[in-house]
Design a protein around this motif. Structure first.
Motif, PDB file in Angstrom:
ATOM      1  N   ARG A   1       0.813  -1.208   0.000  1.00  0.00           N
ATOM      2  CA  ARG A   1       0.000   0.000   0.000  1.00  0.00           C
ATOM      3  C   ARG A   1       0.852   1.265   0.000  1.00  0.00           C
ATOM      4  NH1 ARG A   1      -4.479  -0.882   4.600  1.00  0.00           N
ATOM      5  NH2 ARG A   1      -5.209   1.077   3.699  1.00  0.00           N
ATOM      6  N   ALA A   2       2.089   1.155   0.411  1.00  0.00           N
ATOM      7  CA  ALA A   2       2.929   2.346   0.568  1.00  0.00           C
ATOM      8  C   ALA A   2       3.524   2.773  -0.764  1.00  0.00           C
ATOM      9  CB  ALA A   2       4.016   2.083   1.587  1.00  0.00           C
ATOM     10  N   ARG A   3       2.673   3.069  -1.716  1.00  0.00           N
ATOM     11  CA  ARG A   3       3.123   3.404  -3.061  1.00  0.00           C
ATOM     12  C   ARG A   3       3.766   4.788  -3.141  1.00  0.00           C
ATOM     13  NH1 ARG A   3       3.602  -0.714  -6.785  1.00  0.00           N
ATOM     14  NH2 ARG A   3       1.938  -2.232  -6.478  1.00  0.00           N
ATOM     15  N   ASN A   4       3.607   5.609  -2.107  1.00  0.00           N
ATOM     16  CA  ASN A   4       4.127   6.970  -2.152  1.00  0.00           C
ATOM     17  C   ASN A   4       5.595   7.065  -1.761  1.00  0.00           C
ATOM     18  OD1 ASN A   4       1.715   8.161  -2.971  1.00  0.00           O
ATOM     19  ND2 ASN A   4       0.944   8.256  -0.871  1.00  0.00           N
ATOM     20  N   ILE A   5       6.188   5.964  -1.352  1.00  0.00           N
ATOM     21  CA  ILE A   5       7.568   5.990  -0.888  1.00  0.00           C
ATOM     22  C   ILE A   5       8.496   6.454  -2.014  1.00  0.00           C
ATOM     23  CG2 ILE A   5       9.496   4.601  -0.081  1.00  0.00           C
ATOM     24  CD1 ILE A   5       7.474   5.120   2.059  1.00  0.00           C
ATOM     25  N   ARG A   6       9.288   7.495  -1.708  1.00  0.00           N
ATOM     26  CA  ARG A   6      10.278   7.999  -2.656  1.00  0.00           C
ATOM     27  C   ARG A   6      11.700   7.788  -2.146  1.00  0.00           C
ATOM     28  NH1 ARG A   6       6.255   7.706  -4.786  1.00  0.00           N
ATOM     29  NH2 ARG A   6       5.088   9.214  -6.023  1.00  0.00           N
ATOM     30  N   SER A   7      11.837   7.574  -0.832  1.00  0.00           N
ATOM     31  CA  SER A   7      13.164   7.391  -0.239  1.00  0.00           C
ATOM     32  C   SER A   7      13.126   6.199   0.698  1.00  0.00           C
ATOM     33  CB  SER A   7      13.597   8.640   0.539  1.00  0.00           C
ATOM     34  OG  SER A   7      13.604   9.777  -0.283  1.00  0.00           O
ATOM     35  N   PHE A   8      14.090   5.300   0.527  1.00  0.00           N
ATOM     36  CA  PHE A   8      14.181   4.123   1.386  1.00  0.00           C
ATOM     37  C   PHE A   8      15.615   4.016   1.883  1.00  0.00           C
ATOM     38  CE2 PHE A   8      15.171  -0.544   1.536  1.00  0.00           C
ATOM     39  CZ  PHE A   8      14.563  -0.767   2.758  1.00  0.00           C
ATOM     40  N   LEU A   9      15.788   4.140   3.206  1.00  0.00           N
ATOM     41  CA  LEU A   9      17.104   4.057   3.819  1.00  0.00           C
ATOM     42  C   LEU A   9      17.116   2.899   4.799  1.00  0.00           C
ATOM     43  CD1 LEU A   9      16.531   7.258   3.173  1.00  0.00           C
ATOM     44  CD2 LEU A   9      18.671   7.559   4.390  1.00  0.00           C
ATOM     45  N   TYR A  10      18.010   1.954   4.556  1.00  0.00           N
ATOM     46  CA  TYR A  10      18.105   0.761   5.396  1.00  0.00           C
ATOM     47  C   TYR A  10      19.419   0.798   6.172  1.00  0.00           C
ATOM     48  CZ  TYR A  10      18.336  -4.111   6.832  1.00  0.00           C
ATOM     49  OH  TYR A  10      18.431  -5.262   7.581  1.00  0.00           O
ATOM     50  N   PHE A  11      19.320   0.717   7.495  1.00  0.00           N
ATOM     51  CA  PHE A  11      20.485   0.722   8.366  1.00  0.00           C
ATOM     52  C   PHE A  11      20.587  -0.641   9.028  1.00  0.00           C
ATOM     53  CE2 PHE A  11      18.713   4.983   8.173  1.00  0.00           C
ATOM     54  CZ  PHE A  11      19.798   5.712   7.738  1.00  0.00           C
TER      55      PHE A  11
ATOM     56  N   PHE B   1      11.784  -3.782  -2.694  1.00  0.00           N
ATOM     57  CA  PHE B   1      11.646  -2.359  -2.942  1.00  0.00           C
ATOM     58  C   PHE B   1      11.909  -2.012  -4.394  1.00  0.00           C
ATOM     59  CE2 PHE B   1      11.549  -2.018   1.592  1.00  0.00           C
ATOM     60  CZ  PHE B   1      10.766  -0.902   1.803  1.00  0.00           C
ATOM     61  N   VAL B   2      12.903  -2.617  -4.988  1.00  0.00           N
ATOM     62  CA  VAL B   2      13.208  -2.304  -6.377  1.00  0.00           C
ATOM     63  C   VAL B   2      12.054  -2.710  -7.296  1.00  0.00           C
ATOM     64  CG1 VAL B   2      14.728  -2.868  -8.299  1.00  0.00           C
ATOM     65  CG2 VAL B   2      15.687  -2.386  -6.049  1.00  0.00           C
ATOM     66  N   GLU B   3      11.414  -3.828  -6.971  1.00  0.00           N
ATOM     67  CA  GLU B   3      10.331  -4.330  -7.831  1.00  0.00           C
ATOM     68  C   GLU B   3       9.036  -3.550  -7.642  1.00  0.00           C
ATOM     69  OE1 GLU B   3       9.971  -8.429  -6.927  1.00  0.00           O
ATOM     70  OE2 GLU B   3      11.980  -8.945  -7.645  1.00  0.00           O
ATOM     71  N   ASN B   4       8.801  -3.031  -6.434  1.00  0.00           N
ATOM     72  CA  ASN B   4       7.498  -2.443  -6.128  1.00  0.00           C
ATOM     73  C   ASN B   4       7.487  -0.920  -6.067  1.00  0.00           C
ATOM     74  OD1 ASN B   4       5.557  -4.796  -5.472  1.00  0.00           O
ATOM     75  ND2 ASN B   4       7.422  -5.316  -4.351  1.00  0.00           N
ATOM     76  N   PHE B   5       8.657  -0.305  -6.014  1.00  0.00           N
ATOM     77  CA  PHE B   5       8.687   1.146  -5.856  1.00  0.00           C
ATOM     78  C   PHE B   5       9.547   1.759  -6.958  1.00  0.00           C
ATOM     79  CE2 PHE B   5       7.941  -0.801  -1.781  1.00  0.00           C
ATOM     80  CZ  PHE B   5       6.782  -0.161  -1.371  1.00  0.00           C
ATOM     81  N   LYS B   6       8.940   1.892  -8.102  1.00  0.00           N
ATOM     82  CA  LYS B   6       9.662   2.369  -9.273  1.00  0.00           C
ATOM     83  C   LYS B   6       9.970   3.864  -9.198  1.00  0.00           C
ATOM     84  CE  LYS B   6       9.020  -1.718 -11.108  1.00  0.00           C
ATOM     85  NZ  LYS B   6      10.099  -2.707 -11.138  1.00  0.00           N
ATOM     86  N   LEU B   7       9.320   4.586  -8.272  1.00  0.00           N
ATOM     87  CA  LEU B   7       9.512   6.027  -8.188  1.00  0.00           C
ATOM     88  C   LEU B   7      10.539   6.421  -7.139  1.00  0.00           C
ATOM     89  CD1 LEU B   7       5.787   7.212  -8.485  1.00  0.00           C
ATOM     90  CD2 LEU B   7       7.493   6.950 -10.287  1.00  0.00           C
ATOM     91  N   LEU B   8      11.291   5.453  -6.625  1.00  0.00           N
ATOM     92  CA  LEU B   8      12.304   5.762  -5.620  1.00  0.00           C
ATOM     93  C   LEU B   8      13.331   6.754  -6.166  1.00  0.00           C
ATOM     94  CD1 LEU B   8      13.265   2.397  -3.870  1.00  0.00           C
ATOM     95  CD2 LEU B   8      12.200   4.382  -2.826  1.00  0.00           C
ATOM     96  N   ARG B   9      13.605   7.777  -5.364  1.00  0.00           N
ATOM     97  CA  ARG B   9      14.658   8.727  -5.711  1.00  0.00           C
ATOM     98  C   ARG B   9      15.906   8.493  -4.863  1.00  0.00           C
ATOM     99  NH1 ARG B   9      12.376  14.768  -6.028  1.00  0.00           N
ATOM    100  NH2 ARG B   9      12.248  14.420  -3.787  1.00  0.00           N
ATOM    101  N   VAL B  10      15.727   7.929  -3.675  1.00  0.00           N
ATOM    102  CA  VAL B  10      16.849   7.667  -2.770  1.00  0.00           C
ATOM    103  C   VAL B  10      16.780   6.218  -2.321  1.00  0.00           C
ATOM    104  CG1 VAL B  10      17.841   8.167  -0.505  1.00  0.00           C
ATOM    105  CG2 VAL B  10      17.044  10.043  -1.964  1.00  0.00           C
ATOM    106  N   LEU B  11      17.841   5.474  -2.551  1.00  0.00           N
ATOM    107  CA  LEU B  11      17.938   4.097  -2.076  1.00  0.00           C
ATOM    108  C   LEU B  11      19.281   3.923  -1.387  1.00  0.00           C
ATOM    109  CD1 LEU B  11      16.868   1.203  -1.861  1.00  0.00           C
ATOM    110  CD2 LEU B  11      17.874   0.735  -4.105  1.00  0.00           C
ATOM    111  N   HIS B  12      19.229   3.719  -0.075  1.00  0.00           N
ATOM    112  CA  HIS B  12      20.443   3.561   0.733  1.00  0.00           C
ATOM    113  C   HIS B  12      20.437   2.153   1.308  1.00  0.00           C
ATOM    114  CE1 HIS B  12      23.730   5.128   3.324  1.00  0.00           C
ATOM    115  NE2 HIS B  12      23.299   4.209   4.156  1.00  0.00           N
ATOM    116  N   LEU B  13      21.307   1.299   0.755  1.00  0.00           N
ATOM    117  CA  LEU B  13      21.362  -0.101   1.182  1.00  0.00           C
ATOM    118  C   LEU B  13      22.802  -0.480   1.525  1.00  0.00           C
ATOM    119  CD1 LEU B  13      18.965  -2.213  -1.089  1.00  0.00           C
ATOM    120  CD2 LEU B  13      19.095  -2.267   1.388  1.00  0.00           C
ATOM    121  N   ILE B  14      23.493   0.403   2.234  1.00  0.00           N
ATOM    122  CA  ILE B  14      24.826   0.067   2.728  1.00  0.00           C
ATOM    123  C   ILE B  14      24.633  -0.880   3.896  1.00  0.00           C
ATOM    124  CG2 ILE B  14      26.913   0.951   3.819  1.00  0.00           C
ATOM    125  CD1 ILE B  14      26.740   1.668   0.924  1.00  0.00           C
ATOM    126  N   SER B  15      25.092  -2.098   3.769  1.00  0.00           N
ATOM    127  CA  SER B  15      24.725  -3.120   4.745  1.00  0.00           C
ATOM    128  C   SER B  15      25.883  -4.070   5.002  1.00  0.00           C
ATOM    129  CB  SER B  15      23.514  -3.917   4.240  1.00  0.00           C
ATOM    130  OG  SER B  15      23.772  -4.448   2.954  1.00  0.00           O
TER     131      SER B  15
END
Length: 733
Positions: free
Chosen positions: A365-375, A392-406
């Motif tokens: 449902r969270a289709r409005n997500i534009r930034s996803f930061l994973y710590f 996230f890559v498959e479901n949120f095509k409008l992402l502007r920020v993706l932080h997956l340093i893990s």
């Protein structure tokens, strides 16, 4: 102060707790003790672990990992049987463990078996808002009293006026505001942050005082309401930046470089008429938050004084999350297993970590997500990470920020559809970047890390990313001759400012020729270029790191910082190069950067007029001949593991700007020369203005270094001293 409850077993582990109200300075006091030179000298192992109010059973593993990595100075290969590993790491050693922000004795009970008890003089230091009393262990309780009224006023005055005195007409209203902070340092400096940025007039101060009285009358929370007043006084452009910091995990140390890149990608930084870069404007925004005492400096660069990392007080973080929730600015989802909640649907930014594991709904449902930061934390499940990133890559095509340093890294990630991305930070399992950058025309920042192999191989379509501002990797960027696509349609990479680390070859050199505005460059190895590296065409370059064997350099005169590593250069060659760099302020010579026994600069026609910081590390130099005229602005001299160097030029005693000499793993004669310089300056300038000398890991008197002669009251003594300093307005920053 509380009294010691002694069990009669003085040689056993002891618990010391610092107890006080939120914002009272507990963590500040604990950090002062932890970093104190006596503490570092008396304890073989020190470790710091953040607990927080959100502690739960599943965090036991995270807590043990934090202690283990601090105690062993680095990441471990595996984390099985963590409690046993921690025990073995500490066994037989004198250790100090700080557990910051404990709300319940459960956190201690969960891990106490991992701490050896029969370690003479070992301590565990707890900070808590509550009175936490471990069973069956000797303990001391230090109750952190509120600041007296006079100290509150002195602290407020210092934060607003520095060394100047408060104007007489503002003293009464200032004292009234300081008193209303009820002795809480955080509240005092929050009000000071407002006053410091306002006009110093009676009308303005009375207005702030009236607002302060109003919020205190309406609420019993006191400190939190004062912090909210400070937030309300922020300019609109700083509010978004402040709330964004609050989305990071509690007690985290936030790299300024990453934070600024994120702010720019989020659109928080607007170009000004003055022509400053977005990065410079973002730096000013951060300074604005620091000046208002809403953000704290965590670490500074010793070489140039810039802020490397920042952090935020946990009460201010609570305020951030509250305001962010009210404004639908961001949402944190650290443990919720229901990602499809309607609450998340309102937000555009999602910060997650630790136990986050969403129910992977085919239609989230969270289709409005534009930034996803994973710590993530160490020992996270790789399968979980890969599931999260693919989700996230498959479901949120409008992402502007993706932080997956893990940690650990994820597998090969498919990012072709993230065409709106401005910021990508990924940790890859294999040294192979996704082959789809020609689709990411909006990308501004690309931060790639890899856990396997020495370097990252980039696709040739990287040259089509014309908006790219920063390309960064710690390992290295490597390509051979058929690397980049140089068809006629590809233009200049005018926006690129950071390129770190690039393996140099003929085709990479052609890439650099397309970066006219490059400011920061890191290079390693040379292929097909001989041993000459000519970078004079980079007219905007300011910071350069070269890690190339036996290289000859031609550098642009714009450089302000230069680091050389394994360049095997002759000292005479270095002197010639430095003469062409009139703006150089920072010089680091590392690990065989220069070869030869003597560096003689005393006969040079021109010196190093702007050099402020000079570092020698792992060099075979024996003799250094120089006068103060060659280094008229030198402020900091660092010499590490130069075991053959005999002395520092004694003429440096006449150098007025020199304020610090740090020496490690050196000859006694080198230390003695530093002391001579210090003593000469003390005789001419006095104790306050003479150079500060610091020596690490060197030979000391046996009587000073014998653990058996240790004073078991070291921590209590330092605590008492530091608490007194805080009362005198010396220990609050």
């Amino acid at each position: 102060m509380g009294k010691l409850h002694d069990s009669g077993e003085g040689g056993r582990l002891e618990i010391i707790s610092i107890i006080g109200a939120g914002g009272g300075g507990k963590t500040t006091l604990a950090r002062e003790v932890y970093d104190h030179r006596l503490t570092s000298h008396k304890f073989e192992i020190r470790a710091w672990a953040n607990v927080s109010q959100d502690y739960h059973k599943t965090m036991k593993r995270d807590l043990l990992i934090s202690i283990l990595e601090s105690a062993s100075s680095g990441k471990q290969e595996g984390y099985g049987e963590l409690g046993e590993k921690v025990y073995k790491c500490l066994q037989g050693k004198k250790y100090l463990i700080v557990m910051d922000d404990i709300w319940d004795i459960e956190a201690w009970n969960d891990i106490q078996r991992s701490f050896p008890r029969e370690c003479k003089g070992s301590k565990v230091l707890l900070t808590s808002r509550l009175c936490v009393q471990p069973d069956s262990v000797p303990y001391v309780s230090h109750f952190l009293d509120p600041l007296p009224k006079s100290c509150s006023w002195e602290l407020l005055q210092k934060k607003v006026f520095g060394k100047k005195q408060c104007p007489p007409e503002l003293v009464d209203i200032g004292k009234q505001m300081a008193e209303k902070c009820k002795g809480l340092p955080l509240a005092v400096i929050a009000i000071a942050g407002i006053l410091a940025t306002e006009d110093k007039t009676l009308d303005v101060w009375e207005k702030v005082g009236k607002n302060l009285s109003s919020i205190i009358a309406k609420s019993s929370q006191g400190c939190m309401e004062i912090l909210e007043l400070s937030y309300n006084h922020l300019p609109l452009h700083l509010k978004a930046c402040f709330l964004y910091i609050g989305g990071h995990p509690e007690d985290s140390i936030i790299p300024v470089r990453d934070l600024i890149w994120l702010w720019i990608a989020e659109g928080f930084i607007q170009q000004s008429d003055g022509g400053n870069s977005l990065e410079a404007i973002a730096q000013d925004y951060l300074i604005g938050l620091i000046d208002r005492n809403l953000v704290m400096v965590a670490t500074k660069s010793k070489s140039h004084g810039g802020i490397k990392a920042c952090r935020i007080h946990d009460l201010l973080r609570e305020l951030c999350l509250k305001k962010a929730e009210e404004d639908n600015f961001l949402v944190q989802n650290y443990r919720d297993d229901s990602f499809s909640s309607s609450a998340t649907n309102k937000h555009r930014r999602l910060f997650v970590g630790r136990q986050f594991f969403p129910k992977l709904s085919p239609r989230p449902r969270a289709r409005n997500i534009r930034s996803f930061l994973y710590f993530s934390l160490p020992n996270s499940s790789r399968s979980r990470l890969e599931l999260i990133q693919s989700f996230f890559v498959e479901n949120f095509k409008l992402l502007r920020v993706l932080h997956l340093i893990s940690d650990p890294s994820v597998g090969e990630i498919e990012i072709r559809d993230l065409v709106h991305s401005r910021y990508l930070a990924l940790t890859l399992l294999y040294p192979r970047a996704p082959n789809c950058f020609d689709y990411l025309s909006n990308l501004e920042t690309l931060n790639l890390q890899v856990s396997f192999g020495e370097k990252i191989s980039l696709p040739r379509d990287i040259v089509k990313m014309v908006k790219l501002r920063h390309l960064y990797t710690k390992r290295g960027i490597f390509k051979h001759h058929h690397v980049f696509n140089y068809d006629e349609e590809v233009g200049m990479l005018d926006s690129l400012q950071t390129l770190h680390r690039m393996c140099m070859c003929e085709h990479c050199l052609r890439l650099l020729e397309r970066t006219p505005n490059l400011r920061k460059l890191g290079l390693y190895k040379l292929f097909g270029l001989g041993n000459l590296l000519d970078l004079e065409f980079l007219k905007c370059l300011e910071i350069l790191h070269v890690d190339c064997w036996q290289v000859r350099l031609k550098l642009p005169p714009t450089l302000t910082q230069l680091t050389l590593n394994r360049t095997y250069m002759k000292w005479e060659e270095l002197s010639i190069i430095l003469q062409t760099l009139p703006s150089l302020e920072v010089l680091k010579l590392l690990n065989k950067a220069c070869m030869g026994p003597v560096w003689n600069t005393s006969e040079l026609e021109e010196g190093f007029s702007q050099l402020k910081y000079l570092k020698f590390e792992y060099l075979n130099i024996k003799e250094w001949n120089a006068t103060e005229d060659q280094f008229p602005r030198l402020e900091v001299l660092v010499i590490l593991s130069c075991k053959k160097l005999k002395r520092i030029p004694i003429d440096f005693a006449n150098q007025n700007e020199l304020r610090e000499i740090d020496i490690s793993y050196s000859r006694p004669s080198l230390e003695e020369s530093a002391r001579e310089i210090q003593e000469k300056q003390r005789n001419t300038k006095g104790d306050d203005d003479c150079v500060n000398t610091t020596f690490y890991c060197n030979v000391v008197d046996d009587d000073d270094d014998d653990p058996s002669d240790d004073d078991d009251d070291t921590i209590s003594t330092i605590l008492t001293m530091m608490n007194q300093m805080m009362m005198l307005n010396q220990g609050i920053r």
